[in-house]
Scaffold this motif. Sequence first.
Motif, PDB file in Angstrom:
ATOM      1  N   GLU A  63       0.838  -1.209   0.000  1.00  0.00           N
ATOM      2  CA  GLU A  63       0.000   0.000   0.000  1.00  0.00           C
ATOM      3  C   GLU A  63       0.869   1.254   0.000  1.00  0.00           C
ATOM      4  O   GLU A  63       0.607   2.199  -0.746  1.00  0.00           O
ATOM      5  CB  GLU A  63      -0.920   0.003   1.227  1.00  0.00           C
ATOM      6  CG  GLU A  63      -2.026  -1.027   1.164  1.00  0.00           C
ATOM      7  CD  GLU A  63      -2.782  -1.180   2.474  1.00  0.00           C
ATOM      8  OE1 GLU A  63      -2.448  -0.492   3.464  1.00  0.00           O
ATOM      9  OE2 GLU A  63      -3.716  -2.005   2.510  1.00  0.00           O
ATOM     10  N   LYS A  65       3.956   1.486  -1.056  1.00  0.00           N
ATOM     11  CA  LYS A  65       4.626   1.577  -2.355  1.00  0.00           C
ATOM     12  C   LYS A  65       3.679   2.130  -3.413  1.00  0.00           C
ATOM     13  O   LYS A  65       4.067   2.984  -4.213  1.00  0.00           O
ATOM     14  CB  LYS A  65       5.146   0.204  -2.773  1.00  0.00           C
ATOM     15  CG  LYS A  65       5.921   0.221  -4.067  1.00  0.00           C
ATOM     16  CD  LYS A  65       6.483  -1.140  -4.405  1.00  0.00           C
ATOM     17  CE  LYS A  65       7.252  -1.097  -5.710  1.00  0.00           C
ATOM     18  NZ  LYS A  65       7.853  -2.397  -6.035  1.00  0.00           N
ATOM     19  N   ALA A  66       2.428   1.676  -3.404  1.00  0.00           N
ATOM     20  CA  ALA A  66       1.448   2.157  -4.382  1.00  0.00           C
ATOM     21  C   ALA A  66       1.222   3.655  -4.230  1.00  0.00           C
ATOM     22  O   ALA A  66       1.134   4.389  -5.224  1.00  0.00           O
ATOM     23  CB  ALA A  66       0.127   1.400  -4.232  1.00  0.00           C
ATOM     24  N   GLN A  67       1.145   4.130  -2.992  1.00  0.00           N
ATOM     25  CA  GLN A  67       0.945   5.567  -2.748  1.00  0.00           C
ATOM     26  C   GLN A  67       2.139   6.371  -3.257  1.00  0.00           C
ATOM     27  O   GLN A  67       1.963   7.403  -3.906  1.00  0.00           O
ATOM     28  CB  GLN A  67       0.743   5.832  -1.255  1.00  0.00           C
ATOM     29  CG  GLN A  67      -0.570   5.337  -0.713  1.00  0.00           C
ATOM     30  CD  GLN A  67      -0.645   5.452   0.797  1.00  0.00           C
ATOM     31  OE1 GLN A  67       0.350   5.628   1.488  1.00  0.00           O
ATOM     32  NE2 GLN A  67      -1.858   5.331   1.319  1.00  0.00           N
ATOM     33  N   MET A  69       4.388   5.432  -5.518  1.00  0.00           N
ATOM     34  CA  MET A  69       4.502   5.331  -6.974  1.00  0.00           C
ATOM     35  C   MET A  69       3.474   6.219  -7.670  1.00  0.00           C
ATOM     36  O   MET A  69       3.771   6.810  -8.704  1.00  0.00           O
ATOM     37  CB  MET A  69       4.363   3.875  -7.430  1.00  0.00           C
ATOM     38  CG  MET A  69       5.478   2.962  -6.909  1.00  0.00           C
ATOM     39  SD  MET A  69       7.142   3.592  -7.163  1.00  0.00           S
ATOM     40  CE  MET A  69       7.345   3.283  -8.902  1.00  0.00           C
ATOM     41  N   GLU A  70       2.302   6.337  -7.081  1.00  0.00           N
ATOM     42  CA  GLU A  70       1.294   7.244  -7.642  1.00  0.00           C
ATOM     43  C   GLU A  70       1.777   8.685  -7.525  1.00  0.00           C
ATOM     44  O   GLU A  70       1.633   9.480  -8.445  1.00  0.00           O
ATOM     45  CB  GLU A  70      -0.029   7.065  -6.904  1.00  0.00           C
ATOM     46  CG  GLU A  70      -1.129   7.960  -7.454  1.00  0.00           C
ATOM     47  CD  GLU A  70      -2.444   7.758  -6.714  1.00  0.00           C
ATOM     48  OE1 GLU A  70      -3.165   8.755  -6.571  1.00  0.00           O
ATOM     49  OE2 GLU A  70      -2.728   6.631  -6.289  1.00  0.00           O
ATOM     50  N   ARG A  71       2.371   8.995  -6.395  1.00  0.00           N
ATOM     51  CA  ARG A  71       2.858  10.355  -6.153  1.00  0.00           C
ATOM     52  C   ARG A  71       3.955  10.746  -7.129  1.00  0.00           C
ATOM     53  O   ARG A  71       4.053  11.891  -7.554  1.00  0.00           O
ATOM     54  CB  ARG A  71       3.362  10.431  -4.708  1.00  0.00           C
ATOM     55  CG  ARG A  71       4.129  11.649  -4.349  1.00  0.00           C
ATOM     56  CD  ARG A  71       3.288  12.667  -3.621  1.00  0.00           C
ATOM     57  NE  ARG A  71       3.987  13.911  -3.472  1.00  0.00           N
ATOM     58  CZ  ARG A  71       4.731  14.237  -2.430  1.00  0.00           C
ATOM     59  NH1 ARG A  71       4.827  13.422  -1.422  1.00  0.00           N
ATOM     60  NH2 ARG A  71       5.353  15.399  -2.389  1.00  0.00           N
ATOM     61  N   SER A  73       4.424   9.505 -10.188  1.00  0.00           N
ATOM     62  CA  SER A  73       4.053   8.867 -11.459  1.00  0.00           C
ATOM     63  C   SER A  73       4.755   9.474 -12.672  1.00  0.00           C
ATOM     64  O   SER A  73       4.934   8.798 -13.674  1.00  0.00           O
ATOM     65  CB  SER A  73       2.535   8.910 -11.653  1.00  0.00           C
ATOM     66  OG  SER A  73       2.087  10.246 -11.701  1.00  0.00           O
ATOM     67  N   THR A  76      10.687   8.031 -13.094  1.00  0.00           N
ATOM     68  CA  THR A  76      11.008   6.615 -13.237  1.00  0.00           C
ATOM     69  C   THR A  76      12.082   6.229 -12.234  1.00  0.00           C
ATOM     70  O   THR A  76      13.103   6.914 -12.118  1.00  0.00           O
ATOM     71  CB  THR A  76      11.535   6.327 -14.662  1.00  0.00           C
ATOM     72  OG1 THR A  76      10.543   6.742 -15.601  1.00  0.00           O
ATOM     73  CG2 THR A  76      11.835   4.858 -14.844  1.00  0.00           C
ATOM     74  N   SER A  99       9.774   8.007   0.776  1.00  0.00           N
ATOM     75  CA  SER A  99       8.639   8.602   1.497  1.00  0.00           C
ATOM     76  C   SER A  99       9.121   9.609   2.531  1.00  0.00           C
ATOM     77  O   SER A  99       8.491  10.651   2.738  1.00  0.00           O
ATOM     78  CB  SER A  99       7.759   7.532   2.140  1.00  0.00           C
ATOM     79  OG  SER A  99       8.419   6.872   3.172  1.00  0.00           O
TER      80      SER A  99
END
Length: 166
Positions: A63, A65-67, A69-71, A73, A76, A99
């Motif tokens: 979760e 990591k997903a946050q 990676m979205e931030r 986006s 790379t 983070s």
Amino acid sequence: MAKASVLIKCQECGNTFTWSKKDCKNRDEANRAEEWARTGGVIYCPDCMRKFKAEQYKKKNEEKKAQIMERISGYTLIQLEGSEKQISWAENIRITALSLILAKIDEWATDTKIDSSCEEYVDTMNSAIDFINSTSLAKEWIDKKDKYESSSTIMELFKEYVDRAV
């Protein structure tokens, strides 16, 4: 000193195991501990508890990591090199480090009232990603784990990186 000890059936695997607590001050405290364990305070055997905690840790990291990676986006991250286990561990360390840096950048932007579209903010974000991408070896992330997972030391390393780049 009294010892609490009770047989419990694991809700996950169905095995029966003995739960115990050795450091009760008296028999009354031991009885309360046994009652607590019997009435739902302990529901997993040690093996199932380890598996449960590992799953929770993995879910929390996914979760997070997903946050992140979205931030980021629009940026790379380079692929890490190493064994599958090293890469998995190093990715968690890298996400934690990123983070922490992003939190400090946000704090700085709020304090200075800088908008995220401002050139200085974009440059700082670019520097953060460059810093995170400065090593592709999973082993290096793991070896410096303690430095990368502390807010103050990660910011010192980031500042040193930025100063060297200038």
